[in-house]
Enzyme design. Structure first.
Site, short mmCIF file in Angstrom:
data_model
loop_
_atom_site.label_atom_id
_atom_site.label_comp_id
_atom_site.label_asym_id
_atom_site.label_seq_id
_atom_site.Cartn_x
_atom_site.Cartn_y
_atom_site.Cartn_z
CG ASP A 13 45.88 55.56 48.28
OD1 ASP A 13 44.91 55.75 48.71
OD2 ASP A 13 46.27 54.01 48.08
NE ARG A 93 53.22 47.62 47.98
CZ ARG A 93 53.06 48.54 46.89
NH1 ARG A 93 53.94 49.11 46.25
NH2 ARG A 93 51.66 48.86 46.82
CG ASP A 122 50.85 46.49 49.61
OD1 ASP A 122 51.36 45.65 49.64
OD2 ASP A 122 50.16 47.28 48.83
CB SER A 170 43.38 50.71 44.37
OG SER A 170 44.54 50.55 45.17
N1 ARG Z 1 46.26 41.89 47.28
C1 ARG Z 1 47.75 42.01 46.64
C2 ARG Z 1 48.59 41.93 47.75
O1 ARG Z 1 48.22 42.14 48.96
C3 ARG Z 1 47.59 43.09 45.86
C4 ARG Z 1 47.59 44.72 46.70
C5 ARG Z 1 47.50 45.74 45.59
N2 ARG Z 1 47.46 47.12 46.10
C6 ARG Z 1 46.69 47.95 45.63
N3 ARG Z 1 47.10 49.23 46.00
N4 ARG Z 1 46.03 47.71 44.58
O2 ARG Z 1 49.44 41.70 47.39
#
Ligand code: ARG
Length: 392
Positions: A13, A93, A122, A170
């Site tokens: 990404d 984050r 995110d 990912s």
């Molecule tokens: N579902 C999790 C969260 O919202 C993990 C997100 C992980 N992101 C990724 N790019 N794999 O915190």
């Protein structure tokens, strides 16, 4: 040309974002990789990827210590878990958003960019934090162009961006855990293949020997493992290694995202699972029944705030103050038995223990049992009346 600061990991990404920001948005791209404890070679790879792809300046910002002390230790004190997920990505984050915002100010950048899609959590977490700290324009190229992962891969190939074969899933990794999504894992009936995991051994591959681990806590946070005092980040890493080798900490859940979609999520969170469980065991010895009950309310509200990207909400700080006050007595040692995917609390001790062994003992005569007769006689009086008079 105006400058944009991009939160960069070197994954698909964000690699695609560098080129899009340059070609479609006409920006000079400054990339920044925030070290929150992801694998060292990932950080090195992101540095060389940034150079190759054409970032005009690349930063690696070491935020490990802050992440461990200011974020993960708070999460332990709050027993922060959302729907079975110990919030690794969600906790990192806001810190990444903060570091990127500070860098954008320092660089005089007009915009801040991130590589989030429009389907995940995110985007909320980054943008909420960035907007509370800067007035920069926010660009999310993948979301704005509605790109799929295959389209991203195609675009990457057309620009000569190298995406390794290891980039099937990912993955988001930091000190607290690894989140693995995408590809065949999107089918909730497919068992995650071995190659999805790196930190947690399967119970077949886990160590054969039983290990008894002593974790020492002070004011709600871990300070030593088997008598060895460690810095927060080193302690967490050590716990991850030990618990992972015993097959503890892999998670496979259906999770409710902020936007309402359900998603299938695979996590490896050995340190988080070990430390939060040990911490809870010590709380059960040192906090009163009413405190424990209230802790559950605090914990679920706290976890939701973190998951929903509201780390900067004053309520989180209010809760931290209350938690810190309660955690003054969560000091002591917890003994955990680890073996082949099982983790059991087998001992606890604290100078603030509310457990009164002398009184609770079957051998004690001091607390006169006969004093209970009246209390027991009237116990459940309302339910008894209902059962005798109204129950159909
Ligand atoms: N579902 C999790 C969260 O919202 C993990 C997100 C992980 N992101 C990724 N790019 N794999 O915190």
């Amino acid at each position: 040309m105006e400058k944009v600061v991009l939160a960069f990991s070197g994954g698909l990404d964000t690699s695609v974002c560098v080129k899009l920001l340059e070609k479609k948005y006409d920006y000079e791209v400054i990339t920044a990789c925030i070290d929150v404890g992801q694998a060292r070679d990932e950080i090195e790879k992101s540095t060389s990827a940034a150079e190759k792809i054409g970032s005009i300046k690349h930063y690696t910002i070491d935020a490990r210590d802050t992440f461990a002390k200011e974020y993960l230790f708070r999460a332990i004190k709050a027993n922060a878990i959302y729907e079975g997920y110990a919030l690794s990505t969600a906790l990192a984050r806001p810190l990444i958003g903060k570091e990127i915002s500070e860098l954008a100010k320092k660089e005089g950048a007009k915009a801040i960019a991130h590589g989030c899609t429009g389907k995940g959590n995110d985007q909320f977490r980054f943008e909420a934090m960035i907007r509370s700290l800067t007035d920069c324009e926010i660009i999310a190229p993948i979301r704005e162009l509605n790109l799929t992962r295959s389209e991203e891969r195609e675009y990457a190939n057309s620009c000569g961006i190298e995406i390794g074969p290891d980039k099937v899933y990912s993955i988001d990794e930091n000190l607290w855990g690894r989140a693995i999504e995408g590809d065949i894992l999107e089918d909730p009936m497919v068992e995650p293949p071995k190659d999805a995991f790196t930190w947690v051994k399967t119970s077949d591959d886990a160590l054969d020997e039983i290990q008894i681990l002593e974790i020492e806590f002070k004011n709600g946070v871990p300070i030593a493992i088997d008598n060895e005092k460690l810095e927060p980040d080193a302690l967490i890493e050590k716990c991850a290694e030990i618990a992972g080798n015993h097959g503890i900490g892999s998670i496979d859940i259906i999770e409710d995202r902020i936007i309402g979609l359900k998603s299938r999520e695979i996590y490896e969170m050995p340190a988080a699972i070990l430390l939060i469980n040990a911490h809870k065991a010590l709380e059960h010895m040192t906090l009163t029944r009413t405190e424990l009950k209230f802790c559950e309310i605090i914990s679920s509200t706290y976890s939701e705030l973190v998951y929903n990207g509201l780390w900067h909400d004053p309520l989180r700080e209010d809760l931290d103050k209350m938690i810190d006050n309660m955690q003054r007595r969560v000091t002591g040692i917890v003994k955990v038995r680890l073996h082949k995917g099982s983790m059991r609390i087998v001992g606890r001790d604290s100078p603030y223990s509310l457990y009164q062994q002398d009184i609770v003992s079957f051998e004690d005569k001091e607390m006169d049992q006969r004093e209970m007769i009246g209390m027991v006689k009237n116990y459940g009086i309302q339910a008894a009346y209902y059962n005798k008079n109204y129950k159909e």
